[in-house]
Design an enzyme around this catalytic site. Structure first.
Site, PDB file in Angstrom:
ATOM      1  N   ARG A  70       0.822  -1.376   0.020  1.00  0.00           N
ATOM      2  CA  ARG A  70      -0.225   0.029   0.263  1.00  0.00           C
ATOM      3  C   ARG A  70       0.821   0.698   0.050  1.00  0.00           C
ATOM      4  O   ARG A  70       0.412   2.349  -0.100  1.00  0.00           O
ATOM      5  CB  ARG A  70      -1.025  -0.351   0.762  1.00  0.00           C
ATOM      6  CG  ARG A  70      -1.792  -0.911   0.934  1.00  0.00           C
ATOM      7  CD  ARG A  70      -3.405  -0.988   2.108  1.00  0.00           C
ATOM      8  NE  ARG A  70      -4.232  -2.041   1.243  1.00  0.00           N
ATOM      9  CZ  ARG A  70      -5.897  -1.903   1.992  1.00  0.00           C
ATOM     10  NH1 ARG A  70      -5.048  -1.574   2.735  1.00  0.00           N
ATOM     11  NH2 ARG A  70      -6.900  -3.285   1.855  1.00  0.00           N
ATOM     12  N   GLU A 107       3.978 -10.342  13.495  1.00  0.00           N
ATOM     13  CA  GLU A 107       3.428 -10.702  14.832  1.00  0.00           C
ATOM     14  C   GLU A 107       2.617 -12.291  14.703  1.00  0.00           C
ATOM     15  O   GLU A 107       2.603 -13.384  15.144  1.00  0.00           O
ATOM     16  CB  GLU A 107       1.360 -10.237  14.752  1.00  0.00           C
ATOM     17  CG  GLU A 107       1.985  -8.612  15.626  1.00  0.00           C
ATOM     18  CD  GLU A 107       1.901  -7.845  13.506  1.00  0.00           C
ATOM     19  OE1 GLU A 107       0.927  -7.946  12.608  1.00  0.00           O
ATOM     20  OE2 GLU A 107       3.138  -7.423  13.162  1.00  0.00           O
TER      21      GLU A 107
END
Length: 182
Positions: A70, A107
């Site tokens: 992005r 994560e």
């Protein structure tokens, strides 16, 4: 800056961001920037505010470095406005030619980011851009990658910063400028 004050632009951007609970997994509140891209005035507001920030704080920047994927949406528009180049930091295996890479933890696992070997010259002043700063893992990896290239990182800009995840702490001493904070 055209079409509205800074406050009006920030309001438009804030109103364009949608929240989706439990995406991609239960317990996550996903901040969706897709409506910004759909609305030309919201997208212009983002680039106007980034341009104003860079012209005030980083007049000597040589390149905008966008993070996969992005950062690729906002970075080229900002670079074009500033009259400077744009460089890609991609996921491993996506760039042709000789590359430099760095591994980092996410994560949910591990990843690698890479840049073309000749994309940044030693000493070039670079500004990193992405859509969102959460835990800071990806942005921190991109900073490490650019340090390997001996670039001078002047800062980072993001549309959205999730403050409670403390991602900005992970990329210190580099600064983060965000338009919207949650």
């Amino acid at each position: 800056m055209a079409d509205g004050t800074r406050e009006e632009k920030l309001k438009r951007i804030n109103e364009s961001i949608r929240a989706f609970p439990d995406f991609p997994t239960k317990g996550i509140l996903f901040r969706d920037i897709c409506p910004i891209l759909k609305d030309p005035k919201s997208l212009t507001a983002v680039i106007d505010l980034f341009e104003d920030y860079v012209r005030q704080k980083h007049q000597d920047v040589d390149l905008i470095v966008g993070l996969d994927a992005r950062g690729f949406l906002f970075g080229p528009l900002l670079a074009q406005r500033l009259g400077i180049g744009f460089v890609l930091v991609r996921k491993k295996g996506k760039l042709p030619g000789p590359t430099v890479s760095v591994a980092y933890d996410l994560e949910y696992g591990k990843a690698e980011a890479e840049i073309q070997e000749d994309a940044v010259a030693p000493g070039q002043k670079v500004l990193l851009i992405d859509d969102l700063l959460a835990t800071g893992g990806t942005l921190n990896a991109a900073c490490a990658l650019l340090k390997k290239q001996q670039a001078d990182i002047v800062g980072c800009v993001v549309v959205v910063e999730l403050k409670d995840l403390n991602g900005a702490d992970k990329i210190k001493p580099h600064t983060v400028f965000s338009l919207v904070q949650y």
